[in-house]
Design a protein around this motif. Structure first.
Motif, PDB file in Angstrom:
ATOM      1  N   GLU A   3       0.838  -1.188   0.000  1.00  0.00           N
ATOM      2  CA  GLU A   3       0.000   0.000   0.000  1.00  0.00           C
ATOM      3  C   GLU A   3       0.877   1.243   0.000  1.00  0.00           C
ATOM      4  O   GLU A   3       2.060   1.183   0.314  1.00  0.00           O
ATOM      5  N   LEU A   4       0.287   2.380  -0.294  1.00  0.00           N
ATOM      6  CA  LEU A   4       1.004   3.644  -0.349  1.00  0.00           C
ATOM      7  C   LEU A   4       1.785   3.944   0.935  1.00  0.00           C
ATOM      8  O   LEU A   4       2.956   4.325   0.857  1.00  0.00           O
ATOM      9  N   PRO A   5       1.203   3.752   2.142  1.00  0.00           N
ATOM     10  CA  PRO A   5       1.995   4.018   3.357  1.00  0.00           C
ATOM     11  C   PRO A   5       3.244   3.145   3.459  1.00  0.00           C
ATOM     12  O   PRO A   5       4.270   3.588   3.961  1.00  0.00           O
ATOM     13  N   ASP A   6       3.167   1.905   2.954  1.00  0.00           N
ATOM     14  CA  ASP A   6       4.334   1.018   2.981  1.00  0.00           C
ATOM     15  C   ASP A   6       5.440   1.555   2.075  1.00  0.00           C
ATOM     16  O   ASP A   6       6.614   1.552   2.438  1.00  0.00           O
ATOM     17  N   ILE A   7       5.065   2.028   0.901  1.00  0.00           N
ATOM     18  CA  ILE A   7       6.049   2.569  -0.032  1.00  0.00           C
ATOM     19  C   ILE A   7       6.669   3.843   0.541  1.00  0.00           C
ATOM     20  O   ILE A   7       7.878   4.054   0.462  1.00  0.00           O
ATOM     21  N   GLU A   8       5.845   4.691   1.143  1.00  0.00           N
ATOM     22  CA  GLU A   8       6.360   5.911   1.761  1.00  0.00           C
ATOM     23  C   GLU A   8       7.337   5.578   2.893  1.00  0.00           C
ATOM     24  O   GLU A   8       8.368   6.226   3.038  1.00  0.00           O
ATOM     25  N   TYR A   9       7.020   4.550   3.672  1.00  0.00           N
ATOM     26  CA  TYR A   9       7.918   4.132   4.752  1.00  0.00           C
ATOM     27  C   TYR A   9       9.257   3.668   4.185  1.00  0.00           C
ATOM     28  O   TYR A   9      10.319   4.014   4.707  1.00  0.00           O
ATOM     29  N   ILE A  10       9.213   2.903   3.114  1.00  0.00           N
ATOM     30  CA  ILE A  10      10.447   2.423   2.480  1.00  0.00           C
ATOM     31  C   ILE A  10      11.286   3.606   2.010  1.00  0.00           C
ATOM     32  O   ILE A  10      12.488   3.654   2.237  1.00  0.00           O
ATOM     33  N   ILE A  11      10.645   4.578   1.392  1.00  0.00           N
ATOM     34  CA  ILE A  11      11.372   5.745   0.891  1.00  0.00           C
ATOM     35  C   ILE A  11      12.001   6.529   2.037  1.00  0.00           C
ATOM     36  O   ILE A  11      13.168   6.913   1.969  1.00  0.00           O
ATOM     37  N   HIS A  12      11.247   6.753   3.102  1.00  0.00           N
ATOM     38  CA  HIS A  12      11.772   7.551   4.211  1.00  0.00           C
ATOM     39  C   HIS A  12      12.844   6.828   5.021  1.00  0.00           C
ATOM     40  O   HIS A  12      13.708   7.470   5.614  1.00  0.00           O
TER      41      HIS A  12
END
Length: 91
Positions: A3-12
């Motif tokens: 999901e989008l929050p998972d991808i954002e977490y990976i990026i951060h």
């Protein structure tokens, strides 16, 4: 698919770790889907390239290098691993 929050977490979490790092070698362990839009194999093309930024574009992770970009889609697993070389001891 992550999901989008998972991808954002990976990026951060991944971005600060790899921004400014230089790719020394490349090994594709599971080439389920690997599309190359460049003339050389990635093992010959990527070593020596510096990672300038990590960002998201839709469901994709985009690594901006010197003169090209690596675009990653996490598909079903949503995994990425980072291997660092051991630090040399100062004498």
């Amino acid at each position: 698919m992550p999901e989008l929050p998972d991808i954002e977490y990976i990026i951060h979490s991944l971005g600060p770790e790899i921004t400014g790092c230089t790719i020394t070698s490349v090994k594709v362990l599971k080439p389920v889907v690997l599309r190359m839009l460049v003339p050389l194999p990635c093992k010959n093309l990527l070593p020596g390239k510096e990672i300038h930024s990590v960002r998201r574009h839709g469901p994709f992770l985009v690594l901006s290098l010197n003169d090209l970009e690596i675009i990653v889609h996490f598909m079903l697993e949503g995994r990425i691993s980072l291997e660092t070389s051991p630090k040399k001891k100062k004498r």
